[in-house]
Scaffold this motif. Structure first.
Motif, PDB file in Angstrom:
ATOM      1  N   LEU A 176      -3.043   3.445 -12.368  1.00  0.00           N
ATOM      2  CA  LEU A 176      -3.764   2.179 -12.360  1.00  0.00           C
ATOM      3  C   LEU A 176      -2.773   1.029 -12.522  1.00  0.00           C
ATOM      4  CD1 LEU A 176      -6.739   3.060 -14.760  1.00  0.00           C
ATOM      5  CD2 LEU A 176      -6.650   3.277 -12.269  1.00  0.00           C
ATOM      6  N   VAL A 177      -2.965  -0.014 -11.725  1.00  0.00           N
ATOM      7  CA  VAL A 177      -2.140  -1.214 -11.804  1.00  0.00           C
ATOM      8  C   VAL A 177      -3.075  -2.391 -12.026  1.00  0.00           C
ATOM      9  CG1 VAL A 177      -0.496  -2.710 -10.617  1.00  0.00           C
ATOM     10  CG2 VAL A 177      -0.402  -0.222 -10.287  1.00  0.00           C
ATOM     11  N   MET A 178      -2.895  -3.093 -13.149  1.00  0.00           N
ATOM     12  CA  MET A 178      -3.812  -4.162 -13.535  1.00  0.00           C
ATOM     13  C   MET A 178      -3.073  -5.491 -13.678  1.00  0.00           C
ATOM     14  SD  MET A 178      -5.595  -1.715 -16.383  1.00  0.00           S
ATOM     15  CE  MET A 178      -3.982  -0.942 -16.649  1.00  0.00           C
ATOM     16  N   GLN A 179      -3.667  -6.541 -13.135  1.00  0.00           N
ATOM     17  CA  GLN A 179      -3.151  -7.899 -13.295  1.00  0.00           C
ATOM     18  C   GLN A 179      -4.262  -8.745 -13.902  1.00  0.00           C
ATOM     19  OE1 GLN A 179       0.010  -9.208 -10.228  1.00  0.00           O
ATOM     20  NE2 GLN A 179      -1.494  -8.152  -8.969  1.00  0.00           N
ATOM     21  N   LEU A 180      -4.278  -8.777 -15.223  1.00  0.00           N
ATOM     22  CA  LEU A 180      -5.325  -9.461 -15.980  1.00  0.00           C
ATOM     23  C   LEU A 180      -4.764 -10.489 -16.953  1.00  0.00           C
ATOM     24  CD1 LEU A 180      -7.237  -6.218 -17.011  1.00  0.00           C
ATOM     25  CD2 LEU A 180      -7.948  -7.770 -15.206  1.00  0.00           C
ATOM     26  N   ALA A 181      -3.509 -10.322 -17.320  1.00  0.00           N
ATOM     27  CA  ALA A 181      -2.915 -11.151 -18.368  1.00  0.00           C
ATOM     28  C   ALA A 181      -2.571 -12.544 -17.851  1.00  0.00           C
ATOM     29  CB  ALA A 181      -1.660 -10.485 -18.927  1.00  0.00           C
ATOM     30  N   VAL A 182      -2.704 -13.528 -18.718  1.00  0.00           N
ATOM     31  CA  VAL A 182      -2.297 -14.891 -18.397  1.00  0.00           C
ATOM     32  C   VAL A 182      -0.794 -14.916 -18.119  1.00  0.00           C
ATOM     33  CG1 VAL A 182      -2.088 -17.233 -19.318  1.00  0.00           C
ATOM     34  CG2 VAL A 182      -4.151 -15.884 -19.785  1.00  0.00           C
ATOM     35  N   GLY A 209       5.953 -15.599 -13.407  1.00  0.00           N
ATOM     36  CA  GLY A 209       5.457 -15.411 -14.760  1.00  0.00           C
ATOM     37  C   GLY A 209       4.364 -14.379 -14.902  1.00  0.00           C
ATOM     38  N   GLY A 210       3.979 -13.736 -13.820  1.00  0.00           N
ATOM     39  CA  GLY A 210       2.904 -12.748 -13.870  1.00  0.00           C
ATOM     40  C   GLY A 210       3.294 -11.499 -14.641  1.00  0.00           C
ATOM     41  N   VAL A 211       2.279 -10.765 -15.079  1.00  0.00           N
ATOM     42  CA  VAL A 211       2.492  -9.523 -15.832  1.00  0.00           C
ATOM     43  C   VAL A 211       1.571  -8.449 -15.259  1.00  0.00           C
ATOM     44  CG1 VAL A 211       2.346  -8.389 -18.074  1.00  0.00           C
ATOM     45  CG2 VAL A 211       3.079 -10.771 -17.925  1.00  0.00           C
ATOM     46  N   ILE A 212       2.154  -7.294 -14.955  1.00  0.00           N
ATOM     47  CA  ILE A 212       1.387  -6.127 -14.522  1.00  0.00           C
ATOM     48  C   ILE A 212       1.333  -5.134 -15.674  1.00  0.00           C
ATOM     49  CG2 ILE A 212       1.491  -4.058 -13.067  1.00  0.00           C
ATOM     50  CD1 ILE A 212       2.496  -5.775 -10.809  1.00  0.00           C
ATOM     51  N   HIS A 213       0.173  -4.544 -15.917  1.00  0.00           N
ATOM     52  CA  HIS A 213       0.033  -3.425 -16.846  1.00  0.00           C
ATOM     53  C   HIS A 213      -0.298  -2.172 -16.042  1.00  0.00           C
ATOM     54  CE1 HIS A 213      -0.524  -6.763 -19.747  1.00  0.00           C
ATOM     55  NE2 HIS A 213       0.103  -5.932 -20.551  1.00  0.00           N
ATOM     56  N   THR A 214       0.423  -1.100 -16.305  1.00  0.00           N
ATOM     57  CA  THR A 214       0.226   0.134 -15.547  1.00  0.00           C
ATOM     58  C   THR A 214      -0.090   1.298 -16.478  1.00  0.00           C
ATOM     59  OG1 THR A 214       2.559   0.823 -15.580  1.00  0.00           O
ATOM     60  CG2 THR A 214       1.882  -0.669 -13.817  1.00  0.00           C
ATOM     61  N   VAL A 215      -0.924   2.207 -15.988  1.00  0.00           N
ATOM     62  CA  VAL A 215      -1.291   3.430 -16.695  1.00  0.00           C
ATOM     63  C   VAL A 215      -1.251   4.580 -15.697  1.00  0.00           C
ATOM     64  CG1 VAL A 215      -3.145   4.690 -17.840  1.00  0.00           C
ATOM     65  CG2 VAL A 215      -2.737   2.296 -18.413  1.00  0.00           C
ATOM     66  N   ILE A 240      -3.043 -16.306 -13.433  1.00  0.00           N
ATOM     67  CA  ILE A 240      -2.860 -14.880 -13.741  1.00  0.00           C
ATOM     68  C   ILE A 240      -1.724 -14.332 -12.881  1.00  0.00           C
ATOM     69  CG2 ILE A 240      -3.919 -12.595 -13.787  1.00  0.00           C
ATOM     70  CD1 ILE A 240      -6.657 -13.983 -14.004  1.00  0.00           C
ATOM     71  N   SER A 241      -1.909 -14.353 -11.572  1.00  0.00           N
ATOM     72  CA  SER A 241      -0.902 -13.811 -10.651  1.00  0.00           C
ATOM     73  C   SER A 241      -0.813 -14.692  -9.418  1.00  0.00           C
ATOM     74  CB  SER A 241      -1.256 -12.372 -10.249  1.00  0.00           C
ATOM     75  OG  SER A 241      -2.569 -12.320  -9.701  1.00  0.00           O
ATOM     76  N   THR A 242       0.341 -14.597  -8.734  1.00  0.00           N
ATOM     77  CA  THR A 242       0.638 -15.462  -7.598  1.00  0.00           C
ATOM     78  C   THR A 242       1.274 -14.634  -6.502  1.00  0.00           C
ATOM     79  OG1 THR A 242       1.137 -17.212  -9.199  1.00  0.00           O
ATOM     80  CG2 THR A 242       1.800 -17.596  -6.910  1.00  0.00           C
ATOM     81  N   GLY A 243       0.845 -14.826  -5.243  1.00  0.00           N
ATOM     82  CA  GLY A 243       1.441 -14.053  -4.164  1.00  0.00           C
ATOM     83  C   GLY A 243       1.044 -14.550  -2.798  1.00  0.00           C
ATOM     84  N   ARG A 244       1.386 -13.741  -1.796  1.00  0.00           N
ATOM     85  CA  ARG A 244       1.116 -14.118  -0.413  1.00  0.00           C
ATOM     86  C   ARG A 244      -0.385 -14.186  -0.140  1.00  0.00           C
ATOM     87  NH1 ARG A 244       4.223  -9.204   1.992  1.00  0.00           N
ATOM     88  NH2 ARG A 244       3.085  -8.365   0.195  1.00  0.00           N
ATOM     89  N   ASP A 245      -1.120 -13.233  -0.705  1.00  0.00           N
ATOM     90  CA  ASP A 245      -2.567 -13.174  -0.511  1.00  0.00           C
ATOM     91  C   ASP A 245      -3.122 -12.170  -1.522  1.00  0.00           C
ATOM     92  OD1 ASP A 245      -2.065 -10.588   0.598  1.00  0.00           O
ATOM     93  OD2 ASP A 245      -1.929 -11.421   2.615  1.00  0.00           O
ATOM     94  N   ALA A 246      -4.366 -11.714  -1.326  1.00  0.00           N
ATOM     95  CA  ALA A 246      -5.002 -10.832  -2.303  1.00  0.00           C
ATOM     96  C   ALA A 246      -4.301  -9.488  -2.450  1.00  0.00           C
ATOM     97  CB  ALA A 246      -6.468 -10.605  -1.926  1.00  0.00           C
ATOM     98  N   PHE A 282      -6.727  -7.822  -9.200  1.00  0.00           N
ATOM     99  CA  PHE A 282      -6.775  -7.594 -10.643  1.00  0.00           C
ATOM    100  C   PHE A 282      -6.697  -6.121 -10.985  1.00  0.00           C
ATOM    101  CE2 PHE A 282     -11.294  -7.391  -9.541  1.00  0.00           C
ATOM    102  CZ  PHE A 282     -11.764  -6.333 -10.306  1.00  0.00           C
ATOM    103  N   LEU A 283      -7.038  -5.232 -10.031  1.00  0.00           N
ATOM    104  CA  LEU A 283      -6.975  -3.797 -10.286  1.00  0.00           C
ATOM    105  C   LEU A 283      -6.699  -3.066  -8.981  1.00  0.00           C
ATOM    106  CD1 LEU A 283      -7.434  -1.321 -12.181  1.00  0.00           C
ATOM    107  CD2 LEU A 283      -9.835  -1.388 -11.464  1.00  0.00           C
ATOM    108  N   SER A 284      -5.704  -2.162  -9.017  1.00  0.00           N
ATOM    109  CA  SER A 284      -5.422  -1.262  -7.897  1.00  0.00           C
ATOM    110  C   SER A 284      -5.284   0.144  -8.453  1.00  0.00           C
ATOM    111  CB  SER A 284      -4.129  -1.659  -7.175  1.00  0.00           C
ATOM    112  OG  SER A 284      -4.188  -2.996  -6.710  1.00  0.00           O
ATOM    113  N   SER A 285      -5.691   1.150  -7.680  1.00  0.00           N
ATOM    114  CA  SER A 285      -5.542   2.538  -8.123  1.00  0.00           C
ATOM    115  C   SER A 285      -4.911   3.361  -7.017  1.00  0.00           C
ATOM    116  CB  SER A 285      -6.895   3.135  -8.519  1.00  0.00           C
ATOM    117  OG  SER A 285      -7.741   3.274  -7.393  1.00  0.00           O
ATOM    118  N   TYR A 286      -4.082   4.312  -7.421  1.00  0.00           N
ATOM    119  CA  TYR A 286      -3.360   5.162  -6.486  1.00  0.00           C
ATOM    120  C   TYR A 286      -3.487   6.604  -6.951  1.00  0.00           C
ATOM    121  CZ  TYR A 286      -1.404   0.573  -5.507  1.00  0.00           C
ATOM    122  OH  TYR A 286      -1.269  -0.753  -5.219  1.00  0.00           O
TER     123      TYR A 286
END
Length: 275
Positions: free
Chosen positions: A20-26, A57-63, A229-235, A240-244
């Motif tokens: 799991l890859v989460m981008q939720l943090a300020v 300045g973004g932060v990813i949390h992974t599990v 929260i996060s910044t990039g080229r597009d969505a 906010f959440l991706s799963s692999y």
């Protein structure tokens, strides 16, 4: 301005290994004072997430759940943050030519190369901040905000043809039109006090005269209250959440964002920057 934000997610695992890859943090911005907590559990037991810094300045949390993880287990996540700011809070990123080049290129959901003729025809007479505002105004007038009207695979072209979408669709179309006119533009995922219905929100930032300015074609929340929260080229860069792997099933989701006192005014025509 002091802001309070939170996000709660509930997921159900499918059998097998899952990341799991989460981008939720300020986002960590110099001058921004963030007091935050992140709690993750699986069937009530604590689950540890790794923290990885990303661009702007973004932060990813992974599990990562091991291969023997059975299906049907419940993962719950809660993120809470209290956010204040110093008087010298930075409201624009330093000049980075590499960023400007990246945010001029077509991308998965912002197909600026396919919208070149539309952008020239509809917006070709403006430049600078006037052009950025004109693009946001044009998207606002062209689209209807209709929850559930778009698919997660839709990009700017599908949004234009459909004439409707949600915040990410508005942002993708605005980004694509600006890039087609040689204005660096990017998508920013934000917490948005005042947004109704409340959820994660997406807006557009455009580079003009050495600064990033934010516009929002939906006009659903005051821009001065937004928290990056996060910044990039597009969505694809800001989900906010991706799963692999084995994957997950989404359950209930709750997002809150408030400010102390009254919301700031925003006529959606004045230049605005966010931290």
């Amino acid at each position: 301005m002091r802001r309070t934000v939170s996000a709660q997610l509930e997921l159900t695992t499918l059998a097998g290994a899952t990341r799991l890859v989460m981008q939720l943090a300020v986002a960590r911005v110099p001058g921004l004072q963030v007091e935050e907590t992140l709690a993750l559990t699986i069937d009530g037991a604590p689950l540890q997430a790794a923290e990885v810094p990303t661009a702007h300045g973004g932060v990813i949390h992974t599990v990562t759940l091991p291969p023997e993880t059975p299906g049907g287990r419940t993962i719950r996540l809660r993120y809470d943050a209290e956010v204040g700011s110093d008087d010298d809070l930075e409201t624009t990123a330093p000049d980075n030519p590499d960023d400007r080049d990246i945010y001029l290129r077509p991308s998965r959901y912002a197909e600026s190369d396919r919208l070149f003729s539309v952008a020239r025809r509809e917006l070709g007479g403006a430049d600078g901040l006037d052009l950025v505002q004109a693009a946001a105004d044009w998207v606002h007038g062209r689209l209807r905000y209709v929850p559930g009207s778009s698919r997660v695979t839709d990009g700017a072209v599908e949004t234009l043809l459909a004439g409707a979408g949600v915040c990410r669709d508005y942002a993708h179309l605005t980004v694509a039109l600006l890039r087609a006119l040689d204005v660096p533009a990017r998508l920013v995922a934000v917490y948005a006090p005042g947004l109704s219905p409340m959820d994660f929100h997406a807006v557009t930032e455009a580079w003009v005269d050495g600064r990033w300015y934010v516009v929002d074609g939906t006009r659903l929340a005051p821009r001065p209250s937004l928290l990056r929260i996060s910044t990039g080229r597009d969505a694809a860069d800001t989900a906010f959440l991706s799963s692999y792997g084995a994957g997950i099933r989404m359950g209930p989701q709750t997002v809150t964002a408030t400010v102390d006192g009254d919301l700031p005014a925003d006529d959606h025509t004045s230049p605005v920057q966010i931290a």
